[in-house]
Design a protein around this motif. Structure first.
Motif, PDB file in Angstrom:
ATOM      1  N   GLN A   6       0.985  -1.169  -0.055  1.00 55.71           N
ATOM      2  CA  GLN A   6       0.364  -0.245   0.463  1.00 55.71           C
ATOM      3  C   GLN A   6       0.457   1.182  -0.348  1.00 55.71           C
ATOM      4  OE1 GLN A   6      -1.694  -0.946   3.651  1.00 55.71           O
ATOM      5  NE2 GLN A   6      -3.869  -1.895   2.237  1.00 55.71           N
ATOM      6  N   ILE A   7       1.984   1.509   0.322  1.00 56.47           N
ATOM      7  CA  ILE A   7       2.901   2.525   0.904  1.00 56.47           C
ATOM      8  C   ILE A   7       3.796   2.869  -0.567  1.00 56.47           C
ATOM      9  CG2 ILE A   7       4.870   3.097   1.749  1.00 56.47           C
ATOM     10  CD1 ILE A   7       4.306   1.491   4.842  1.00 56.47           C
ATOM     11  N   LEU A   8       3.476   1.588  -0.808  1.00 52.83           N
ATOM     12  CA  LEU A   8       4.888   0.929  -2.082  1.00 52.83           C
ATOM     13  C   LEU A   8       3.317   2.113  -3.246  1.00 52.83           C
ATOM     14  CD1 LEU A   8       6.330  -0.117  -3.663  1.00 52.83           C
ATOM     15  CD2 LEU A   8       5.430  -1.161  -4.864  1.00 52.83           C
ATOM     16  N   LEU A   9       2.330   1.578  -3.507  1.00 55.83           N
ATOM     17  CA  LEU A   9       2.022   1.840  -4.523  1.00 55.83           C
ATOM     18  C   LEU A   9       1.776   3.761  -4.215  1.00 55.83           C
ATOM     19  CD1 LEU A   9       0.276   1.765  -6.917  1.00 55.83           C
ATOM     20  CD2 LEU A   9      -2.190   1.364  -5.420  1.00 55.83           C
ATOM     21  N   VAL A  10       0.850   3.791  -2.692  1.00 53.02           N
ATOM     22  CA  VAL A  10       0.253   5.473  -2.722  1.00 53.02           C
ATOM     23  C   VAL A  10       2.327   6.180  -2.969  1.00 53.02           C
ATOM     24  CG1 VAL A  10       0.394   7.514  -1.250  1.00 53.02           C
ATOM     25  CG2 VAL A  10      -1.041   4.748  -0.305  1.00 53.02           C
ATOM     26  N   SER A  11       3.336   5.796  -2.753  1.00 53.88           N
ATOM     27  CA  SER A  11       4.650   6.631  -3.483  1.00 53.88           C
ATOM     28  C   SER A  11       4.549   6.679  -4.371  1.00 53.88           C
ATOM     29  CB  SER A  11       5.496   6.366  -2.055  1.00 53.88           C
ATOM     30  OG  SER A  11       5.589   4.551  -2.349  1.00 53.88           O
ATOM     31  N   GLN A  12       4.512   6.004  -4.808  1.00 52.95           N
ATOM     32  CA  GLN A  12       4.863   5.809  -6.719  1.00 52.95           C
ATOM     33  C   GLN A  12       4.012   7.169  -6.889  1.00 52.95           C
ATOM     34  OE1 GLN A  12       5.310   2.776  -9.480  1.00 52.95           O
ATOM     35  NE2 GLN A  12       4.279   1.567  -7.782  1.00 52.95           N
ATOM     36  N   ILE A  13       2.550   7.389  -6.630  1.00 54.81           N
ATOM     37  CA  ILE A  13       1.536   7.893  -6.536  1.00 54.81           C
ATOM     38  C   ILE A  13       2.285   9.772  -6.891  1.00 54.81           C
ATOM     39  CG2 ILE A  13      -0.785   9.476  -6.915  1.00 54.81           C
ATOM     40  CD1 ILE A  13      -1.779   5.907  -6.687  1.00 54.81           C
ATOM     41  N   MET A  14       2.169   9.690  -5.467  1.00 51.33           N
ATOM     42  CA  MET A  14       3.170  10.737  -5.254  1.00 51.33           C
ATOM     43  C   MET A  14       4.187  11.116  -5.411  1.00 51.33           C
ATOM     44  SD  MET A  14       0.927  11.844  -3.221  1.00 51.33           S
ATOM     45  CE  MET A  14       2.031  13.211  -2.324  1.00 51.33           C
ATOM     46  N   VAL A  15       5.012  10.856  -5.782  1.00 54.94           N
ATOM     47  CA  VAL A  15       6.227  10.678  -7.045  1.00 54.94           C
ATOM     48  C   VAL A  15       6.409  11.183  -8.622  1.00 54.94           C
ATOM     49  CG1 VAL A  15       8.322   9.906  -7.993  1.00 54.94           C
ATOM     50  CG2 VAL A  15       7.988   9.683  -6.018  1.00 54.94           C
ATOM     51  N   CYS A  16       4.568  10.744  -8.644  1.00 60.81           N
ATOM     52  CA  CYS A  16       4.134  11.007 -10.052  1.00 60.81           C
ATOM     53  C   CYS A  16       3.880  12.327  -9.443  1.00 60.81           C
ATOM     54  CB  CYS A  16       3.134  10.602 -10.068  1.00 60.81           C
ATOM     55  SG  CYS A  16       2.613  10.082 -12.051  1.00 60.81           S
ATOM     56  N   VAL A  17       3.015  12.771  -8.836  1.00 61.13           N
ATOM     57  CA  VAL A  17       2.178  14.258  -8.446  1.00 61.13           C
ATOM     58  C   VAL A  17       3.499  15.359  -8.562  1.00 61.13           C
ATOM     59  CG1 VAL A  17       1.075  15.500  -6.813  1.00 61.13           C
ATOM     60  CG2 VAL A  17       0.267  13.552  -7.399  1.00 61.13           C
ATOM     61  N   GLY A  18       4.814  14.803  -7.825  1.00 60.25           N
ATOM     62  CA  GLY A  18       5.443  15.731  -7.467  1.00 60.25           C
ATOM     63  C   GLY A  18       6.161  16.365  -9.345  1.00 60.25           C
ATOM     64  N   ILE A  19       6.406  15.275  -9.972  1.00 62.70           N
ATOM     65  CA  ILE A  19       6.785  15.529 -11.271  1.00 62.70           C
ATOM     66  C   ILE A  19       5.667  16.444 -11.980  1.00 62.70           C
ATOM     67  CG2 ILE A  19       7.499  14.310 -13.658  1.00 62.70           C
ATOM     68  CD1 ILE A  19       8.272  11.935 -11.645  1.00 62.70           C
ATOM     69  N   PHE A  20       4.326  16.256 -12.174  1.00 62.42           N
ATOM     70  CA  PHE A  20       3.090  16.838 -12.648  1.00 62.42           C
ATOM     71  C   PHE A  20       3.443  18.192 -12.403  1.00 62.42           C
ATOM     72  CE2 PHE A  20       0.097  18.371 -13.091  1.00 62.42           C
ATOM     73  CZ  PHE A  20      -0.906  18.354 -14.417  1.00 62.42           C
ATOM     74  N   LEU A  21       3.988  18.358 -10.957  1.00 58.66           N
ATOM     75  CA  LEU A  21       3.949  19.757 -10.313  1.00 58.66           C
ATOM     76  C   LEU A  21       5.518  20.596 -10.865  1.00 58.66           C
ATOM     77  CD1 LEU A  21       2.578  19.341  -6.853  1.00 58.66           C
ATOM     78  CD2 LEU A  21       1.376  20.004  -8.410  1.00 58.66           C
TER      79      LEU A  21
END
Length: 728
Positions: free
Chosen positions: A606-621
Motif C-alpha cells: 500500500q505504501i509502495l503504490l501511494v508513494s509512487q503516486i506521490m512521486v508522479c504528483v511531484g513530477i507533474f507539479l
C-alpha cells in the motif's frame, strides 16, 4: 546452498511435524501438473481448481493447529493468572520466582509457535511463486485476491497471525507486573513506551514484527541497504565467529560509503560552471556528473566478484583510484581539458566499492547487530548526500599556489583527494581482513552407505561407492542389501547400489528454481547476468522498474538543479548547495516517521503504490506549462518528489528482497548487484538525457527531462497494480 525443502524439514519442530505445509508434496504436484499439461492429459482449469483445493487444505491444517495451540497457551496463562492472584493475597518470594519462570516457559512455547507460523508463511509464498513461474499464470494474484479479503479468510490467520496478539499481550502484561517494579499501580498500558526487560518478550516482539513485516526506524532504514536475510527463521541466534567481525572494519566500510556519496554530490552545484570554464555548454554537467555512474555500472560487477575473495584489497584499490580521479578533476582547469575532467569522474566511478560495503555487512556482521549496521549504511549514504552539496557551498574562495588554481570548481577535487588519502592511511593501519569460511564438501554419502562403507573397512575390504541406476532396474534393493552383508562377511568386493527410487526421492528434495535446470544447478547462485535475469519473476521485474524510475527522477532533480535554478531564479552556487543539502537532510526525519509509524499502520504494498503516486504528483507539479515558473513551485514540487522517492526506495527494496529468488542472495550476481545496476543505469540515462536536452535550449530543458520521468512513473504504477496481489 541447501535446498529450501531440506531447510524447511531441518527447522521443523519434531512433535509438530505433521502440521507444517507439505512443501515436498506440493512441489511434486506442480511437476506432475506440468507433465500432464504438456502431454495434454489435464485441463488447465482443472489444474487451477485442484491446486487451489490443495492449498486450502494445507492452510486449513495449519490454521486449526494454530488455533489449538493458542487455546492451550491461553489456558496455561489463565491457570498462572489464578496462581498469581493467590500470591497477591499471600506473597511468597520463592513462589513468585517460580511463577515468573512458568510465564517465561509459556513465552518460549509462544516463540516456537511464532516460528511455526513464519516458516509456513514462507513455504506458502515459495510454492505460490513456483507455481506462477512454472505455468506463467497469475495464480498468486487470483488466490490472494479471493482468499485474503474473504470474511472467513484462513489466509489472514497465517499471514496476519490473528489471535496471537492477545496471547502476547497477556504474557507481556503479567511478566511486566512480576518484574522488580512490584507495588506500582502502572501497567504496560499506562506506559506503552516503557521497555520490557525480559529477554523472552524481546524475542517474541522481534518474531511478531518479522512475521507481520512490522518495523521501526532501524528496520526501515536498513531496507534501503537491500542486504538480503535468510528466508527461514532460526529459533536460536546464529553463532558468530569473533575473528570474522571487527568493529573498526565495519566503521571503515561505513566511512567509505559516506565519502563516496560526498564525492558523488559535492560537484553538483558547480558542475555547470566548471563545464563552461572549460569551453563546454552548461548542460554538459549532465555528462560530467553521469560519467561517475557510467563507470560504476562496470565497477559494481568486479567489486562484487572481488569481495568473494577479499574485503581489504578492494577497499585499498578503491581509495587509490578515487584519489587519482579527484586529482584529475582538480587539475582539469589548469590543464584546460574537459577530457581530463571527464576522465577524473570516470576514475571516481571505477572506485565505487559500495558492493564491498554491502557484502561486508551481509557476511561479516553478526545477525544481532546487522540491522543497525544496515541502517548505518543507509544513514552514511544520506549524510554524505547532504554533506556533499553543503561542503561545496562552503568552498566559495579563490587563490593560487604556484601554478595550481584553487576555486569553487577545483576545490571539491582537492578536498576529496586529501580525504581519500587520509582514509587510505586509516584503512591500511586498522582494517582487519575477516577469516574466510572453509569450503564445505560438495558430496556427502547417504547415511546407510556411509555406515556400510565403515563396516567394509573394518573387515579389511576395499569397497567402492558406486551409484548404478542401471543395475537397480534389475536387482531389488532388499536383495542388494542382503548380498552386500554376505559379501562383507566373505571379504568380497561388492558395489554399493543406490536404487532409482531413492535417487528420485533425493531429487524431489531439491528446490527447483527453473524447470530446465538440473537439481544441483538449481541450487547454485547465479553465475552470469543471463542466469540472474532468468530468475527474475514479473514481480521482481516490476520492483526493479520502480527502482529505476525513482533513481531516474531523483537524478534529474539533483543533476539539473544548478542549471534550472540559475536560468529561472538566478540562484548562486551557495543557494543551490543549501537547497540540495536541505533535500538530503530530509532523509532521516522522513524515514523515522515512515519507519516508526506509517509502516506499522499500512502494508508495504500500500505504501509502495501511494508513494509512487506521490512521486508522479511531484513530477507533474514540476512542469512549466501555463504559469510563470516560481521558486515556491520548484521547491515544493522538488520536495514532494524527493521525499516520496525516499519513502518509495525503502519499501521497494523491502518487497524486492521478499519476492526475489533465494539464489540471488549469494554470489557475484546477487540481488544487491542487480538493484545497484538498475539504479546506476537510471542515473546514467538521466544524465545523458540532461545533456542531450540541453542542445534544444535551456528554456526547454526542464519539461523535456521531466517527460520521461512522468512516463516511466505512470508505467510503473500500472505495472504495480498488475502485480499488486503477488506482493502479499
Amino acid at each position: 546452498m541447501v535446498a529450501f525443502g531440506k531447510k524447511l524439514k531441518e527447522r521443523q519442530i519434531q512433535e509438530w511435524q505433521g502440521y507444517y505445509i507439505n512443501y515436498k508434496l506440493m512441489k511434486k504436484k506442480v511437476r506432475q501438473y506440468a507433465q500432464q499439461i504438456e502431454l495434454g492429459t489435464q485441463d488447465r482449469r482443472h489444474v487451477l481448481k485442484d491446486f487451489s483445493r490443495m492449498l486450502d487444505n494445507q492452510i486449513e491444517k495449519i490454521v486449526l493447529f494454530l488455533l489449538e495451540q493458542q487455546g492451550l497457551l491461553a489456558s496455561r496463562i489463565a491457570e498462572l493468572g489464578e496462581q498469581y492472584d493467590a500470591l497477591q493475597k499471600q506473597p511468597d518470594i520463592s513462589k513468585m520466582s517460580e511463577l515468573r519462570e512458568a510465564y517465561r516457559a509459556v513465552g518460549e512455547d509462544l516463540l516456537k509457535l511464532l516460528y511455526f507460523v513464519e516458516i509456513n508463511a514462507v513455504g506458502l509464498r515459495k510454492i505460490l511463486k513456483k507455481f506462477d513461474k512454472r505455468f506463467g499464470y497469475k495464480f498468486t494474484d487470483y488466490y490472494v485476491k479471493t482468499r485474503a479479503n474473504h470474511p472467513y479468510s484462513q489466509l489472514q490467520q497465517v499471514f496476519k497471525h490473528v489471535g496471537i496478539g492477545a496471547v502476547v499481550g497477556a504474557l507481556s502484561r503479567n511478566l511486566h507486573e512480576l518484574q522488580d517494579s512490584q507495588g506500582s499501580y502502572l501497567s504496560i498500558y499506562d506506559q506503552p513506551t516503557l521497555p520490557l526487560q525480559d529477554p523472552v518478550i524481546h524475542s517474541i516482539k522481534a518474531a511478531v514484527d518479522r512475521l507481520t513485516h512490522s518495523t521501526n526506524f532501524l528496520n526501515f532504514m536498513a531496507q534501503h541497504a537491500f542486504i538480503m536475510q535468510e528466508e527461514l527463521p532460526a529459533p536460536t541466534e546464529e553463532h558468530v565467529d569473533d575473528q570474522k567481525y571487527n568493529f573498526m572494519s565495519l566503521l571503515l566500510n561505513l566511512a567509505n560509503t559516506f565519502l563516496y556519496m560526498v564525492n558523488t554530490y559535492i560537484i553538483v552545484p558547480t558542475a555547470d560552471d566548471y563545464s563552461m570554464n572549460l569551453g563546454a555548454a552548461a548542460t554538459v554537467c549532465g555528462i560530467v556528473i553521469g560519467a561517475m555512474a557510467v563507470a560504476q555500472v562496470f565497477s559494481s560487477v568486479y567489486f562484487s566478484a572481488w569481495s568473494n575473495k577479499s574485503y581489504f584489497r578492494p577497499l585499498v584499490f578503491s581509495s587509490i583510484v578515487l584519489f587519482m580521479g579527484n586529482l584529475m578533476y582538480a587539475l582539469a582547469l589548469d590543464l584546460n581539458s574537459i577530457w581530463v575532467l571527464l576522465l577524473g569522474r570516470v576514475f571516481c566511478g571505477l572506485g565505487s566499492a559500495r558492493a564491498v560495503n554491502r557484502r561486508y555487512i551481509s557476511d561479516c556482521v553478526p545477525l544481532r547487530i546487522r540491522m543497525q549496521a544496515s541502517a548505518g549504511f543507509v544513514s552514511a549514504s544520506a549524510l554524505g548526500m547532504a554533506c556533499g552539496p553543503a561542503l561545496a557551498g562552503l568552498l566559495q574562495t579563490k587563490f593560487k599556489i604556484y601554478k595550481l588554481t584553487f576555486n569553487q570548481n577545483t576545490l571539491p577535487g582537492w578536498v576529496m583527494s586529501v580525504a581519500w588519502l587520509v582514509y587510505l592511511v586509516w584503512l591500511w593501519i586498522t582494517f582487519k581482513e575477516p577469516v574466510r569460511d572453509e569450503v564445505e564438501e560438495n558430496h556427502v554419502p547417504h547415511q546407510s552407505n556411509a555406515e556400510n562403507h565403515i563396516d567394509a573397512l573394518e573387515e579389511g575390504v576395499k569397497q567402492p561407492l558406486l551409484i548404478n541406476p542401471m543395475l537397480t532396474n534389475h536387482v531389488p534393493h532388499q536383495s542388494n542389501a542382503e548380498n552386500h552383508i554376505d559379501a562383507l562377511e566373505e571379504g568380497v568386493k561388492q558395489p554399493l547400489l543406490i536404487t532409482s527410487e531413492r535417487k528420485e526421492d533425493e531429487d524431489a528434495d531439491q528446490d527447483y528454481d527453473d524447470s530446465e535446470e538440473a537439481p544441483e544447478e538449481s541450487r547454485k547462485p547465479a553465475n552470469s547476468l543471463r542466469s540472474a535475469y532468468r530468475l527474475l519473476t514479473p514481480s521482481v521485474k516490476v520492483q526493479l522498474l520502480i527502482y529505476f524510475m525513482l533513481k531516474y527522477a531523483m537524478e534529474v532533480l539533483l543533476s539539473e538543479s544548478s542549471v534550472i535554478t540559475t536560468y529561472y531564479f538566478n540562484w548562486s552556487t551557495s543557494s543551490v548547495a543549501i537547497f540540495l543539502a536541505c533535500l538530503g537532510l530530509t532523509v532521516l526525519p522522513v524515514n523515522i516517521i515512515v519507519g516508526s509509524y506509517i509502516s506499522n499502520m499500512f502494508e508495504d504494498r500500500q505504501i509502495l503504490l501511494v508513494s509512487q503516486i506521490m512521486v508522479c504528483v511531484g513530477i507533474f507539479l514540476s512542469f512549466n506549462i501555463f504559469f510563470p515558473y516560481t521558486q515556491p513551485q520548484y521547491i515544493c514540487s522538488g520536495l514532494v518528489m524527493f521525499v516520496s522517492a525516499e519513502v518509495l526506495e525503502g519499501v521497494n527494496l523491502s518487497l524486492l528482497s521478499r519476492v526475489m529468488s533465494s539464489r540471488l542472495s549469494r554470489g557475484t550476481y546477487n540481488g544487491g548487484l542487480l538493484s545497484t545496476e538498475a539504479g546506476t543505469l537510471a542515473r546514467v540515462v538521466a544524465d545523458v538525457t540532461i545533456t542531450l536536452a540541453g542542445y534544444m535550449g535551456v528554456s526547454r530543458l526542464l519539461n523535456i527531462t521531466l517527460l520521461p520521468s512522468f512516463f516511466i512513473c505512470v508505467i510503473s504504477i500500472i505495472a504495480t497494480r498488475c502485480t499488486y496481489n503477488s506482493l502479499y
